[in-house]
Design a protein around this motif. Sequence first.
Motif, PDB file in Angstrom:
ATOM      1  N   SER A  23       0.851  -1.184   0.000  1.00 28.29           N
ATOM      2  CA  SER A  23       0.000   0.000   0.000  1.00 28.29           C
ATOM      3  C   SER A  23       0.886   1.233   0.000  1.00 28.29           C
ATOM      4  CB  SER A  23      -0.927   0.019   1.222  1.00 28.29           C
ATOM      5  OG  SER A  23      -1.788   1.152   1.185  1.00 28.29           O
ATOM      6  N   ILE A  24       0.587   2.159  -0.885  1.00 25.35           N
ATOM      7  CA  ILE A  24       1.380   3.377  -1.044  1.00 25.35           C
ATOM      8  C   ILE A  24       0.438   4.571  -1.126  1.00 25.35           C
ATOM      9  CG2 ILE A  24       2.919   4.643  -2.616  1.00 25.35           C
ATOM     10  CD1 ILE A  24       4.091   1.932  -3.450  1.00 25.35           C
ATOM     11  N   LEU A  25       0.747   5.629  -0.408  1.00 27.61           N
ATOM     12  CA  LEU A  25      -0.021   6.867  -0.508  1.00 27.61           C
ATOM     13  C   LEU A  25       0.677   7.793  -1.494  1.00 27.61           C
ATOM     14  CD1 LEU A  25      -2.353   8.694   0.450  1.00 27.61           C
ATOM     15  CD2 LEU A  25      -0.756   9.636   2.139  1.00 27.61           C
ATOM     16  N   LEU A  26      -0.051   8.197  -2.541  1.00 27.24           N
ATOM     17  CA  LEU A  26       0.460   9.125  -3.541  1.00 27.24           C
ATOM     18  C   LEU A  26      -0.222  10.471  -3.341  1.00 27.24           C
ATOM     19  CD1 LEU A  26       2.119   9.692  -6.119  1.00 27.24           C
ATOM     20  CD2 LEU A  26       0.152   8.846  -7.439  1.00 27.24           C
ATOM     21  N   GLU A  27       0.580  11.500  -3.051  1.00 28.27           N
ATOM     22  CA  GLU A  27       0.049  12.845  -2.803  1.00 28.27           C
ATOM     23  C   GLU A  27       0.419  13.748  -3.970  1.00 28.27           C
ATOM     24  OE1 GLU A  27       0.379  13.989   1.614  1.00 28.27           O
ATOM     25  OE2 GLU A  27       1.974  12.490   1.347  1.00 28.27           O
ATOM     26  N   MET A  28      -0.619  14.334  -4.581  1.00 29.51           N
ATOM     27  CA  MET A  28      -0.453  15.226  -5.720  1.00 29.51           C
ATOM     28  C   MET A  28      -1.084  16.570  -5.394  1.00 29.51           C
ATOM     29  SD  MET A  28      -1.639  12.329  -8.435  1.00 29.51           S
ATOM     30  CE  MET A  28      -1.666  13.471  -9.824  1.00 29.51           C
ATOM     31  N   GLU A  29      -0.970  17.501  -6.317  1.00 28.64           N
ATOM     32  CA  GLU A  29      -1.513  18.836  -6.077  1.00 28.64           C
ATOM     33  C   GLU A  29      -3.012  18.793  -5.841  1.00 28.64           C
ATOM     34  OE1 GLU A  29      -1.707  23.287  -8.149  1.00 28.64           O
ATOM     35  OE2 GLU A  29      -0.736  21.611  -9.206  1.00 28.64           O
ATOM     36  N   HIS A  30      -3.709  17.959  -6.615  1.00 31.19           N
ATOM     37  CA  HIS A  30      -5.174  17.951  -6.548  1.00 31.19           C
ATOM     38  C   HIS A  30      -5.751  16.671  -5.948  1.00 31.19           C
ATOM     39  CE1 HIS A  30      -5.173  21.623  -8.846  1.00 31.19           C
ATOM     40  NE2 HIS A  30      -4.503  21.053  -9.826  1.00 31.19           N
ATOM     41  N   HIS A  31      -4.920  15.647  -5.733  1.00 27.53           N
ATOM     42  CA  HIS A  31      -5.445  14.366  -5.267  1.00 27.53           C
ATOM     43  C   HIS A  31      -4.530  13.736  -4.220  1.00 27.53           C
ATOM     44  CE1 HIS A  31      -8.267  14.510  -8.558  1.00 27.53           C
ATOM     45  NE2 HIS A  31      -7.302  14.498  -9.454  1.00 27.53           N
ATOM     46  N   ARG A  32      -5.148  12.926  -3.345  1.00 26.13           N
ATOM     47  CA  ARG A  32      -4.422  12.015  -2.464  1.00 26.13           C
ATOM     48  C   ARG A  32      -4.963  10.621  -2.768  1.00 26.13           C
ATOM     49  NH1 ARG A  32      -1.928  14.033   2.274  1.00 26.13           N
ATOM     50  NH2 ARG A  32      -2.786  12.346   3.541  1.00 26.13           N
ATOM     51  N   ILE A  33      -4.104   9.772  -3.328  1.00 28.15           N
ATOM     52  CA  ILE A  33      -4.528   8.484  -3.864  1.00 28.15           C
ATOM     53  C   ILE A  33      -3.863   7.366  -3.078  1.00 28.15           C
ATOM     54  CG2 ILE A  33      -4.708   7.077  -5.948  1.00 28.15           C
ATOM     55  CD1 ILE A  33      -3.948   9.744  -7.466  1.00 28.15           C
ATOM     56  N   LEU A  34      -4.664   6.435  -2.594  1.00 27.74           N
ATOM     57  CA  LEU A  34      -4.142   5.242  -1.949  1.00 27.74           C
ATOM     58  C   LEU A  34      -3.974   4.174  -3.027  1.00 27.74           C
ATOM     59  CD1 LEU A  34      -3.350   4.173   0.865  1.00 27.74           C
ATOM     60  CD2 LEU A  34      -5.666   3.236   1.037  1.00 27.74           C
ATOM     61  N   LEU A  35      -2.736   3.778  -3.259  1.00 32.07           N
ATOM     62  CA  LEU A  35      -2.416   2.766  -4.262  1.00 32.07           C
ATOM     63  C   LEU A  35      -2.370   1.413  -3.562  1.00 32.07           C
ATOM     64  CD1 LEU A  35       0.465   4.720  -6.040  1.00 32.07           C
ATOM     65  CD2 LEU A  35      -1.949   4.621  -6.727  1.00 32.07           C
ATOM     66  N   ASP A  36      -3.432   0.646  -3.684  1.00 31.52           N
ATOM     67  CA  ASP A  36      -3.619  -0.623  -2.993  1.00 31.52           C
ATOM     68  C   ASP A  36      -3.707  -0.413  -1.480  1.00 31.52           C
ATOM     69  OD1 ASP A  36      -3.844  -2.159  -5.292  1.00 31.52           O
ATOM     70  OD2 ASP A  36      -1.716  -2.620  -5.383  1.00 31.52           O
ATOM     71  N   THR A  37      -4.120  -1.464  -0.769  1.00 29.73           N
ATOM     72  CA  THR A  37      -4.449  -1.293   0.654  1.00 29.73           C
ATOM     73  C   THR A  37      -3.782  -2.320   1.560  1.00 29.73           C
ATOM     74  OG1 THR A  37      -6.416  -2.726   0.521  1.00 29.73           O
ATOM     75  CG2 THR A  37      -6.724  -0.374   0.014  1.00 29.73           C
ATOM     76  N   GLY A  38      -2.827  -3.089   1.028  1.00 32.82           N
ATOM     77  CA  GLY A  38      -2.255  -4.151   1.841  1.00 32.82           C
ATOM     78  C   GLY A  38      -3.274  -5.235   2.113  1.00 32.82           C
ATOM     79  N   ALA A  39      -2.943  -6.112   3.075  1.00 38.99           N
ATOM     80  CA  ALA A  39      -3.773  -7.288   3.338  1.00 38.99           C
ATOM     81  C   ALA A  39      -4.712  -7.123   4.524  1.00 38.99           C
ATOM     82  CB  ALA A  39      -2.871  -8.498   3.575  1.00 38.99           C
ATOM     83  N   SER A  40      -4.511  -6.086   5.343  1.00 36.09           N
ATOM     84  CA  SER A  40      -5.242  -5.996   6.615  1.00 36.09           C
ATOM     85  C   SER A  40      -5.400  -4.534   7.014  1.00 36.09           C
ATOM     86  CB  SER A  40      -4.467  -6.767   7.693  1.00 36.09           C
ATOM     87  OG  SER A  40      -3.258  -6.086   8.020  1.00 36.09           O
ATOM     88  N   ASP A  41      -5.632  -4.304   8.315  1.00 32.97           N
ATOM     89  CA  ASP A  41      -5.722  -2.936   8.819  1.00 32.97           C
ATOM     90  C   ASP A  41      -4.362  -2.342   9.129  1.00 32.97           C
ATOM     91  OD1 ASP A  41      -5.119  -4.503  11.000  1.00 32.97           O
ATOM     92  OD2 ASP A  41      -6.608  -3.604  12.333  1.00 32.97           O
TER      93      ASP A  41
END
Length: 266
Positions: A23-41
């Motif tokens: 899981s990777i958080l991608l932060e851009m000027e207009h968006h915050r995008i979670l790239l996948d979520t891993g397997a759990s909490d």
Amino acid sequence: MKWTVLVDNRTNAPGLETEHGLSILLEMEHHRILLDTGASDMLIRNAERLGIDLGTVDYVFISHGHSDHAGGLKNFMAINDKAKIIVSPYALSGKFYSKRRYLHSITTEWPEIPSERLLSIEQSGWITNDLYIIARIPQVHPMPKGNQHLFVETADGEYIPDDFRHELALYTNGLLFTGCAHSGLENILAATPFPVNEVVGGFHLLDGHESEDELGELAYRLTDYYPQTHFHTSHCTGDAVFPTLKDVMDERLQAFSCGTNIEIEI
């Protein structure tokens, strides 16, 4: 543009947990995008330790239906009631299994996704003016040999080889996120109709599958055909595979782990 690894198999950061997932958080000027979520909490706990507020995420991109990439979605949706979910309908409907070591399900337990939050993607295209989704990736170049362990269950209860129609990739402002790259890194790059400066994600090159010669040839092709591209990988790229690629690709290949934080000028 900045990306931060929330979940990975590896970490060099004290206090962060690891699991077989990404899981990777991608932060851009207009968006915050979670790239996948891993397997759990785990993504939630690691985000808290990194001082990241996942409530501000406005898109979640699910690269494919396997539980190590989508299993944390239900936990994420419990703390975020607005983010739109980008996913293939084949990921949502598929029953996925691995026969590596033993037969076991790797199907995601999907939460209920309200229709107004679901972006079901079957064809490549723009979903905003700066987010391009790549779907139904043509399999022209060699596929990762580790795919031989992966199957889908049919309605008749048979197990057939996974063709990865459920896999998506995401492109934005020169960055390409590959998820696990089950469709093959070269195939995903070839299907991306824009210049790629940074590749981020797993390469699904498992230890003991591709030979050193095959890995070396892949590394030389990536170096020759994509001379301006830098590659960042971990998760499903093997510990023994990485140095073989690195010997050829040198500084153009970097490893990431939980807590890795990269800022990119665009």
